[in-house]
Structures are given as C-alpha cells and as structure tokens.
Scaffold this motif. Structure first.
Motif, PDB file in Angstrom:
ATOM      1  N   UNK A 156       0.818  -1.214   0.000  1.00 48.93           N
ATOM      2  CA  UNK A 156       0.000   0.000   0.000  1.00 48.93           C
ATOM      3  C   UNK A 156       0.849   1.260   0.000  1.00 48.93           C
ATOM      4  N   UNK A 157       0.393   2.254  -0.738  1.00 43.27           N
ATOM      5  CA  UNK A 157       0.953   3.598  -0.644  1.00 43.27           C
ATOM      6  C   UNK A 157       0.383   4.285   0.603  1.00 43.27           C
ATOM      7  N   UNK A 158       0.999   5.376   1.055  1.00 40.00           N
ATOM      8  CA  UNK A 158       0.412   6.133   2.173  1.00 40.00           C
ATOM      9  C   UNK A 158      -1.015   6.576   1.856  1.00 40.00           C
ATOM     10  N   UNK A 159      -1.843   6.617   2.882  1.00 38.54           N
ATOM     11  CA  UNK A 159      -3.261   6.951   2.710  1.00 38.54           C
ATOM     12  C   UNK A 159      -3.462   8.451   2.540  1.00 38.54           C
ATOM     13  N   UNK A 160      -4.565   8.805   1.890  1.00 32.93           N
ATOM     14  CA  UNK A 160      -4.985  10.197   1.720  1.00 32.93           C
ATOM     15  C   UNK A 160      -6.407  10.311   2.260  1.00 32.93           C
ATOM     16  N   UNK A 161      -6.626  11.207   3.221  1.00 32.04           N
ATOM     17  CA  UNK A 161      -7.944  11.363   3.842  1.00 32.04           C
ATOM     18  C   UNK A 161      -8.838  12.271   3.007  1.00 32.04           C
ATOM     19  N   UNK A 162     -10.128  12.008   3.079  1.00 25.94           N
ATOM     20  CA  UNK A 162     -11.110  12.898   2.469  1.00 25.94           C
ATOM     21  C   UNK A 162     -11.183  14.188   3.282  1.00 25.94           C
ATOM     22  N   UNK A 163     -11.579  15.302   2.663  1.00 21.57           N
ATOM     23  CA  UNK A 163     -11.669  16.561   3.420  1.00 21.57           C
ATOM     24  C   UNK A 163     -12.568  16.460   4.646  1.00 21.57           C
ATOM     25  N   UNK A 164     -13.623  15.660   4.560  1.00 23.25           N
ATOM     26  CA  UNK A 164     -14.529  15.517   5.694  1.00 23.25           C
ATOM     27  C   UNK A 164     -13.948  14.645   6.796  1.00 23.25           C
ATOM     28  N   UNK A 165     -12.938  13.859   6.467  1.00 22.63           N
ATOM     29  CA  UNK A 165     -12.308  13.016   7.471  1.00 22.63           C
ATOM     30  C   UNK A 165     -13.061  11.747   7.789  1.00 22.63           C
ATOM     31  N   UNK A 166     -14.083  11.414   6.996  1.00 20.38           N
ATOM     32  CA  UNK A 166     -14.868  10.212   7.276  1.00 20.38           C
ATOM     33  C   UNK A 166     -14.407   9.010   6.457  1.00 20.38           C
ATOM     34  N   UNK A 167     -13.388   9.222   5.590  1.00 25.54           N
ATOM     35  CA  UNK A 167     -12.889   8.138   4.745  1.00 25.54           C
ATOM     36  C   UNK A 167     -11.474   8.477   4.297  1.00 25.54           C
ATOM     37  N   UNK A 168     -10.805   7.487   3.758  1.00 25.77           N
ATOM     38  CA  UNK A 168      -9.472   7.702   3.182  1.00 25.77           C
ATOM     39  C   UNK A 168      -9.303   6.729   2.023  1.00 25.77           C
ATOM     40  N   UNK A 169      -8.324   6.982   1.176  1.00 24.75           N
ATOM     41  CA  UNK A 169      -8.053   6.085   0.062  1.00 24.75           C
ATOM     42  C   UNK A 169      -6.550   5.890  -0.073  1.00 24.75           C
ATOM     43  N   UNK A 170      -6.186   4.852  -0.790  1.00 25.51           N
ATOM     44  CA  UNK A 170      -4.780   4.600  -1.086  1.00 25.51           C
ATOM     45  C   UNK A 170      -4.701   3.668  -2.289  1.00 25.51           C
ATOM     46  N   UNK A 171      -3.518   3.596  -2.862  1.00 30.53           N
ATOM     47  CA  UNK A 171      -3.265   2.658  -3.957  1.00 30.53           C
ATOM     48  C   UNK A 171      -2.570   1.429  -3.387  1.00 30.53           C
ATOM     49  N   UNK A 172      -2.980   0.267  -3.827  1.00 29.85           N
ATOM     50  CA  UNK A 172      -2.368  -0.978  -3.375  1.00 29.85           C
ATOM     51  C   UNK A 172      -2.046  -1.850  -4.581  1.00 29.85           C
ATOM     52  N   UNK A 173      -1.046  -2.706  -4.421  1.00 31.04           N
ATOM     53  CA  UNK A 173      -0.734  -3.626  -5.506  1.00 31.04           C
ATOM     54  C   UNK A 173      -1.673  -4.820  -5.482  1.00 31.04           C
ATOM     55  N   UNK A 174      -1.918  -5.349  -6.680  1.00 34.37           N
ATOM     56  CA  UNK A 174      -2.544  -6.651  -6.871  1.00 34.37           C
ATOM     57  C   UNK A 174      -1.634  -7.395  -7.849  1.00 34.37           C
TER      58      UNK A 174
END
Length: 758
Positions: A49-67
């Motif tokens: 996984x890459x480092x996570x990025x939070x949504x502006x609202x702070x209720x979720x985050x996303x990241x890129x991961x390998x498959x």
C-alpha cells in the motif's frame, strides 16, 4: 585522440540502433534478462500500500495498493472500515484513453495519485504531463488548461514573457476587490465599481505583483509585493530531431544560474480607510534570495513572512505591524555554513503570532523550539542527538505538537517515526511502534491515523490507529511478496562502517548477483548520489520506484546479475543526521562524501573476500553524474570507471537553487574546485558520458564542456548523446534498453568479470 573520436562517434550513432552483438551470446542473454527484470518482477506482489490520503470531511481515506499484475485504488470509510474500489478502474482507463489517445489497462492506470475537485466525484490527475479532470459520475475526462499566472524559474525569477494573473482578489467581507493594472495596484468597491486606491509609482522595472495580494482577515487592509525583476537569463537547446518537422527547433528556457540577479521583493501595506500606503523598511530583508508569501495573523494586527538571505546563512521570521508598517525580527536561524531553508518550518500556535513553534539546528541537531512572539525568547521542545524532520500539526487547545523524526530509537538512524509532545517539552509519546520507516497520514480532526510502514527487509504493513492512545483499530494491508520471492527476489544487505572521523556510522546497502558464487571475487559498482537535500540509501521496502537522482533497488539488482556487487552509500554531506554531518557538503559538492564511501568499501572488502575493492566503478545521474565523474577526477587511485548521466559537472552552469544552497554566494573559487570541467585534465580511468540533448533540468551544455576539456587534455572517453532525451533519459524515461544497455556493456568492458578468489 583517434581512440576517443572512434568511441564518441560510435556511441552517438548507435544510440537508437546498435545491438550489443560484440558481447558473447551468453552475455547478450544476460543483458536482455537484466533489462527486463523490472517489468518481470514489478507486478508480483499483493497488498503493498501507498500512504493513505484522507477525504476533506475526514470520514474516509483512500490509497493505492498492488494486486498481482498491477495496482488498484481502494477507499475505506471509518464507519465500517471495509475496503472498496475507489472507482470503476476499467471505465476510468477507457475515459483517459478517449482523451489522450492511449490504451491503458484497468490495473495499470497511468497515474499513482489524484486530487478531488469540489467533491469526491471529480478527480484531477496528470498523465504524461497532461492535466485531466475526470468525472466519476459520467466517466468522461477532459483536458484542463494550466492555471493562469507568471511562472518563477526555480522560485526566484519571474518569467516576464508571461503575463501575471491579474484576476481581482476579493476581500474576505466581499466588499472590495484588488488587482494590478499597468503595473499599479487598483482597489475598487464591488457593488459600485468606485475606485478606492490606485497607485502611481509602479513601472515595468518596479511593479506591483497581483499574484502576491494578501487581504487582512478583517478586510480593512491588504499587502502585496512590489518587485524589481531579476536577470532574465535564457538558455537554449536545439531539438535536432523533432517528431513534427524536418528542421531542428530552438527551445528557450528561463534559467537563472548561481550569481545571477534575482527578483527583489518589497512588501507594501495599504489601508482602505484613507487610502493610506506604507512602504516597509527593508533593513531586515535587504539581500533576499527569497521571501515567503505574505501571511496575515488571525487578529489582523500584523502580518509575517520569512526571509532567506542570499547565500543561505540567515533565515529570519519578520513581523510587520499593520498600522505603522514597522518590521521586526521575531526569530532567526543563522549559520557560518548554511541554513537548509527547504527544511525550515514554523507554525503559529494560535494564529496570532504570540507563540511560534520554530525549527532550528542551533544545538547541532534539528529540533523544535517554542518562541515567544513578542520577546523572541526561545526554549526547546525537543532535545537530543536525533533529527526532527517536519512539523505535522500543532494542537493549540491541548498545547501539543505532532512531528516526524528519525534517529531517536535504537537501530537504523534513518528510520522515520511519529511523535507527540507538549509545548513545554514534556510528555513525549511515540505513536509508531514497529522498527521500520513509517509514513503516517492523520485524519483532519487528528482522531485517527493510517500508519504505513516497512523496511528494505520488511514488506509493508498498513494499519488504522486511534490517535489518543495509539491503539490498533484495524490492519488494512499486510503485503504478500511470496510470488516475488519465488521469482528470485532477494533482499539487499545493510552494511555499516565508520566514516572519516573514525566514529560516525556510515550506512549503505549491498546487492549481490542472484547466482552469487562465494568462490569468486566480484567487481564492485556504486550507485552514487551525494547531494545534501536528502539521504538516498533506500529505507522503505518498495524496490521498484526511482529515488531522486539514482536507480531503484531492482535496477541495482539487474546490474549485479551481470556479475557485480552493487552498492549504495550515504556518505557525509547528506541529510537526516547531525548538522556537522550535513555541513560536509558546504562548498564541497564535488567530493560527494567520497572519503567516507571509500572507507565503507574497504571495510566491506575486509569483511567479504568476494568484494574486489581494486575494481570499483560508479554510476549516477544529475548530481550523481557529477559525483560519478568526480570519483575519477578527485579519487582516481580508488575508482576505475564511471558512467555519468546528465551530470551537473560545474555548479556555475547549473540552476541557481540548490547550487547556491550548497556552494554559497557570491560565486567564488570553491565552484572551480568542485568543477568537473575545470578538473577534467585530472581524468584517470574509463568514462562514459551520457547526456540528453533536451535536458530541461541541467543545462546539457555542461556535459559538452566536459567533453571539450577532455579532448583538449588528450583524454580517452566515450560520449553518448541522445537526441530528444531529457534529464531522466535511460533512467526514468525512454529510451531505456538502448541507453541502459550501453552502461551494462561499458562496465563489462572496463571492470571485467568475476574472478576466482585468492
């Protein structure tokens, strides 16, 4: 001289067509295997996984991961902590292809990060230097025009060929707007259009810059910079083989170099009531390399900016009284060598400037201090023989500061951890547990954080934790590299030896061939990048991404598989150790930490009989290219061969920014001492110079100046000029196989093959 001419013409003519047929068939196969190693191994992991990025609202985050086979972007909501696809990858791949004309796989999208625009249904991405806006509602992408504005070359000289962005800047209360017309500031009422302020002292040689307008929070005042433009140094490149025409093209670039006159900025204050203008006395910032953007305090009583003095010996926080325009020094960092301005950071505790968290190396180590904004009195927040890397967040209510640091914990001093401490220097809490390099992403409200950590021998783990007590909430990812290991991947060895002072540990890595034979002695090749703006030996696990100026770990493995031991070493002069360690770079870029690195090589040879320290070569790009050639010029008794990609070579010819940072101002004899051009006559050993004719980072003329001096000195060397090549040619950009193959062939001819141990 005949030998040189033959080599040079051969190299230039063969850049895109020659094979390596001069090598035995088995060597051809080994080179082909090495060239394909990255592509064969890169997609054999799952859950990296890459480092996570939070949504502006702070209720979720996303990241890129390998498959297995590629990558996917996933989103996690705090409410259920379940992992979902961030978007329909196949539809987005098609949408990008529709606007760019390319074809993209769903699991290999042509970007590794994105930003939301407006909401979480519109993305901003960049594909091959093309900015796109993509809707996740319609899955339609469109090209986005670059933002308006006047670019600044290396942050210090405005490009006067481009008009400034004079879009009116509206006051916070919405009643007034300010712009610049005919080099003069104009302020109008929004409702009536009535002119409130119009200056008459602006001119092309001393103009008001609309892009620097800053309104006070109470809308009663504004400030901006008046600018005397610096020297418009243009450098020229000829595109010999443009794809769209027969004739060559001339490319012009604004490119300030060390010693050039830079933009001179002076802040000016305006009060709407009475249209009062105050020019701020420049005594505290009379010789700027760079001033930061003007920033008002939250109470509108003053504004502040930082002053980076030309020569980088003083870095000062200046506060200007909003009524009188009187400036004063709040706090400053001074050095007899240099202040590393890009690392300097500070934060207002409550936005009023009454208390400031300030970063300083005054103790010999980079630490945090609490500054009384009125008296300038400072007291330490953090202390010890370790390094604060950056300020993450200041909690004014709890009077705490969050920060990243390295060197405090036992083991590898470069491993980054995250901490919290009171502004009184008490209650230090370590938020990251594992002995690893941590990338931490905090939620906007600081209640949670995602910790992604790894080492070169520890595949990444990604965890969601609670900030209050560091408790584990969920394990998000735990990398599976079993297929990569089955394909033959091996972990580099960390090796440590004493530096030139006999005390300081110098850290590096050793990469051996995958068919390593302990009964043989192997030539050694060093991947070099000795700049002072970071450390460069890899500390994270991901082996396929490029490090600044150097190759990635899998690239070192590919070179090693051809019959070498390949190493990378952080000698003195690089970042993230003590101030004294860092100071070795000052006026000494040409050395690149070589005395420490040579001792490291000798220690490795003493430990391992397979390590042949009598046959050591170098390769590197950019500053690493300068270091690689410098090894043959300044340390020829040790280094025997070098491949220099797009080297800086003479710091007077390179960009103003980092060259004045390390080599100082005014330009003096130290520039010549470090110059590969002035010292070309010293060449011993075998050299391959590689340069892209359209390098937009380092002036490619400097490589040709090295060649000119070598020819005049009667030196034999090889030269590879790549038509259309930019700064990363052969390393981060095509052509890869043709250029990298020349490196492989060169070392095979100059350093030879493994020999039986004696």
């Amino acid at each position: 001289m005949i030998a040189w001419v033959r080599a040079a013409i051969f190299a230039v003519a063969c850049v895109l067509s020659c094979s390596l047929s001069a090598q035995p068939a088995t060597q051809d196969a080994r080179i082909a295997d090495a060239l394909s190693l990255r592509d064969r191994m890169q997609y054999l992991t799952d859950g990296v996984a890459d480092p996570a990025v939070w949504s502006p609202a702070g209720d979720a985050f996303h990241y890129r991961r390998t498959v297995i086979g590629g990558f996917r972007f996933v989103s996690v909501r705090l409410a259920d902590r379940e992992r979902r696809d961030m978007f329909d990858h196949a539809r987005l791949a098609a949408a990008i292809g529709a606007v760019t004309g390319g074809e993209y796989r769903a699991d290999r999208l042509p970007f590794d990060s994105f930003a939301f625009e407006g909401d979480d249904r519109t993305l901003r991405i960049t594909v091959a230097d093309r900015r796109l806006r993509c809707s996740l509602a319609s899955y339609v992408c469109a090209t986005v025009a670059p933002p308006p504005g006047r670019p600044r070359a290396f942050g210090v000289t405005r490009d006067m060929r481009v008009p400034a962005d004079a879009t009116p800047r509206r006051s916070p209360d919405g009643r007034h707007e300010a712009t610049v017309e005919g080099d003069n500031l104009v302020v109008r009422e929004v409702a009536s259009g009535r002119q409130v302020i119009r200056t008459s002292d602006g001119s092309p040689g001393l103009f008001y810059d609309p892009e620097t307008i800053a309104w006070s929070p109470d809308s009663r005042r504004l400030a901006l910079y008046r600018v005397r433009p610096g020297h418009q140094r243009m450098i020229y490149r000829v595109a010999s083989s443009p794809p769209d025409r027969l004739e060559p093209k001339l490319i012009t670039q604004l490119y300030p170099k060390p010693g050039d006159v830079v933009d001179l900025e002076r802040p000016v204050l305006f009060t709407l009531d009475g249209a009062r203008q105050v020019d701020v006395d420049p005594a505290l910032f009379d010789n700027p390399y760079q001033l930061s953007p003007l920033a008002w305090r939250s109470d509108s009583a003053s504004l502040g900016f930082t002053y980076n003095q030309r020569g980088h010996g003083v870095y000062r926080l200046v506060e200007v009284d909003a009524v009188s325009g009187t400036p004063r020094e709040v706090v400053a960092e001074r050095s007899d060598t240099f202040v590393y301005a890009p690392r300097m950071d500070h934060r207002d505790v409550d936005g009023t400037g009454r208390e400031i968290v300030w970063m300083s190396e005054r103790s010999g180590w980079n630490h945090l201090y609490l500054v009384d904004g009125r008296t300038g009195r400072t007291r330490p927040i953090t202390q010890g023989d370790w390094v604060v890397r950056r300020i993450v967040h200041v909690d004014a209510e709890r009077r705490q500061v969050y920060f990243a640091a390295n060197g405090r914990e036992k083991g590898d001093p470069y491993l980054q951890h995250f901490y919290r401490i009171g502004l009184d220097g008490r209650g230090l809490v370590r938020l990251t547990e594992a002995e690893a390099f941590h990338d931490v992403s905090f939620a906007p409200d600081m209640a949670h954080y995602v910790d992604t950590y790894s080492r070169i021998d520890l595949p990444p783990v990604s965890e969601l934790r609670r900030t209050s007590d560091g408790a584990l909430v969920a394990t998000l990812e735990q990398a599976d590299i079993s297929q990569l290991t089955a394909a033959g991947w091996q972990t580099p060895e960390t090796f440590i030896a004493k530096g030139r002072d006999g005390v300081t540990d110098i850290w590096g890595v050793i990469v051996r061939p995958r068919d390593f034979d302990p009964a043989k002695r192997y030539p050694v090749i060093e991947n070099i990048y000795g700049a002072g703006f970071d450390n460069f030996v890899p500390k994270k696990w991901w082996p396929f991404g490029y490090h600044a100026g150097g190759d990635e770990v899998v690239g070192m493995q590919a070179q090693a598989d051809l019959g070498y031991i390949v190493v990378q070493i952080d000698g003195m002069g690089t970042l993230n150790r003590s101030k004294a360690f860092h100071d070795v770079t000052w006026k000494n870029v040409g050395e690149g930490g070589a005395p420490d690195r040579i001792l490291w090589h000798k220690a490795a040879a003493a430990r391992y009989r397979q390590y042949d320290a009598s046959r050591v070569g170098l390769y590197g790009g950019s500053l690493g290219g300068q270091n690689a050639l410098g090894g043959l010029l300044f340390f020829p008794d040790f280094y025997k061969a070098a491949v220099a990609y797009n080297g800086c070579h003479d710091n007077r010819m390179d960009k103003i920014s980092w060259n004045e940072q390390w080599m100082g101002w005014p330009v003096d004899e130290s520039y010549s001492r470090s110059s590969n051009v002035d010292n070309a006559w010293r060449l011993k050993g075998d050299l391959l110079l590689i340069v892209g004719e359209l390098d937009m980072n380092v002036d490619p003329a400097v490589s040709m100046q090295v060649a000119d001096r070598l020819i005049k000195a009667g030196k034999d060397f090889e030269l590879l000029v790549v038509p259309g090549g930019d700064h990363g040619v052969g390393r981060t950009e095509a052509p890869f196989d043709e250029v990298l193959g020349r490196q492989y062939d060169f070392f095979a001819r100059t350093l030879g093959a493994p020999q039986p141990t004696r």
